[in-house]
Write a protein that holds these residues in place. Sequence first.
Motif, mmCIF file in Angstrom:
data_model
loop_
_atom_site.group_PDB
_atom_site.id
_atom_site.type_symbol
_atom_site.label_atom_id
_atom_site.label_comp_id
_atom_site.label_asym_id
_atom_site.label_seq_id
_atom_site.Cartn_x
_atom_site.Cartn_y
_atom_site.Cartn_z
ATOM 1 N N GLY A 132 0.798 -1.208 -0.106
ATOM 2 C CA GLY A 132 -0.028 -0.066 0.170
ATOM 3 C C GLY A 132 0.795 1.202 0.018
ATOM 4 N N PHE A 133 2.154 1.070 0.140
ATOM 5 C CA PHE A 133 3.026 2.241 0.032
ATOM 6 C C PHE A 133 3.537 2.416 -1.391
ATOM 7 C CE2 PHE A 133 2.935 1.347 4.485
ATOM 8 C CZ PHE A 133 2.969 2.538 5.201
ATOM 9 N N LEU A 134 3.797 3.661 -1.705
ATOM 10 C CA LEU A 134 4.445 3.995 -3.128
ATOM 11 C C LEU A 134 5.823 4.414 -2.961
ATOM 12 C CD1 LEU A 134 4.347 4.158 -6.289
ATOM 13 C CD2 LEU A 134 3.524 6.511 -5.954
ATOM 14 N N LEU A 135 6.905 3.662 -3.492
ATOM 15 C CA LEU A 135 8.401 4.201 -3.146
ATOM 16 C C LEU A 135 8.427 5.533 -4.178
ATOM 17 C CD1 LEU A 135 11.115 4.239 -2.102
ATOM 18 C CD2 LEU A 135 11.822 2.445 -3.709
ATOM 19 N N LYS A 136 8.566 6.619 -3.991
ATOM 20 C CA LYS A 136 8.769 7.886 -4.459
ATOM 21 C C LYS A 136 9.941 8.297 -4.950
ATOM 22 C CE LYS A 136 5.590 10.463 -4.941
ATOM 23 N NZ LYS A 136 4.825 10.973 -5.939
ATOM 24 N N HIS B 61 20.772 8.591 -1.083
ATOM 25 C CA HIS B 61 22.041 7.896 -0.580
ATOM 26 C C HIS B 61 21.746 7.535 1.049
ATOM 27 C CE1 HIS B 61 23.262 11.763 1.056
ATOM 28 N NE2 HIS B 61 23.915 10.977 1.814
ATOM 29 N N ASN B 62 20.775 8.155 1.772
ATOM 30 C CA ASN B 62 20.890 7.759 3.136
ATOM 31 C C ASN B 62 19.228 7.549 3.543
ATOM 32 O OD1 ASN B 62 20.245 10.485 2.981
ATOM 33 N ND2 ASN B 62 21.401 11.345 4.636
ATOM 34 N N ARG B 63 18.409 7.683 2.699
ATOM 35 C CA ARG B 63 16.810 7.442 3.063
ATOM 36 C C ARG B 63 16.157 7.265 1.856
ATOM 37 N NH1 ARG B 63 13.654 12.594 3.414
ATOM 38 N NH2 ARG B 63 14.017 14.011 1.716
ATOM 39 N N VAL B 64 14.857 6.877 2.115
ATOM 40 C CA VAL B 64 13.991 6.830 0.954
ATOM 41 C C VAL B 64 12.675 7.606 1.421
ATOM 42 C CG1 VAL B 64 14.880 4.099 0.305
ATOM 43 C CG2 VAL B 64 12.892 4.578 2.011
ATOM 44 N N LEU B 65 11.803 7.603 0.315
ATOM 45 C CA LEU B 65 10.650 8.564 0.672
ATOM 46 C C LEU B 65 9.503 7.562 -0.074
ATOM 47 C CD1 LEU B 65 9.062 11.088 1.431
ATOM 48 C CD2 LEU B 65 9.571 12.027 -0.801
ATOM 49 N N PHE B 66 8.583 7.425 0.873
ATOM 50 C CA PHE B 66 7.380 6.510 0.558
ATOM 51 C C PHE B 66 6.172 7.394 0.458
ATOM 52 C CE2 PHE B 66 9.847 2.853 1.765
ATOM 53 C CZ PHE B 66 9.699 2.073 0.648
ATOM 54 N N GLU B 67 5.017 7.096 -0.122
ATOM 55 C CA GLU B 67 3.894 7.730 0.145
ATOM 56 C C GLU B 67 2.537 6.904 0.198
ATOM 57 O OE1 GLU B 67 1.235 9.596 -3.383
ATOM 58 O OE2 GLU B 67 2.848 11.315 -2.759
ATOM 59 N N LYS B 68 1.695 7.274 1.273
ATOM 60 C CA LYS B 68 0.503 6.156 1.291
ATOM 61 C C LYS B 68 -0.679 7.273 1.604
ATOM 62 C CE LYS B 68 -1.425 2.386 3.605
ATOM 63 N NZ LYS B 68 -1.100 1.189 4.487
ATOM 64 N N ASP B 69 -1.755 7.046 1.005
ATOM 65 C CA ASP B 69 -2.809 7.971 1.213
ATOM 66 C C ASP B 69 -2.565 9.610 1.203
ATOM 67 O OD1 ASP B 69 -4.528 5.720 1.418
ATOM 68 O OD2 ASP B 69 -3.919 5.555 3.519
#
Length: 73
Positions: A52-56, A60-68
Motif C-alpha cells: 500500500g506504500f508507493l516508493l517515491k 543515499h541515506n533515506r527513501v521516501l514513501f507515500e501512502k494516502d
Amino acid sequence: RRDPFVSPDQAGYGTQFGSGELRLEGIILDRQGSSYAIVNSQIVREGDALEGFLLKKVEHNRVLFEKDEENFD
C-alpha cells in the motif's frame, strides 16, 4: 555506501514506517539513476508499490514513501 561490516541498525537503516508495515533494510545506489531499496526483504525501485506504500524516491541515506497522500521517510 553502506559498510557491510556494520549492522543495518547501527548504520541508520532498519527504519519502520507507519505502524511497522515496512522495514528499510538497505539502499542500493546506481550512479546512472536506477537506485533500489531493500524493504521487508524485497528489492523495490522508484515507482514500485509495496503493501500500500508507493516508493517515491531513493537517496543515499533515506527513501521516501507515500501512502494516502502522506509522505514517510
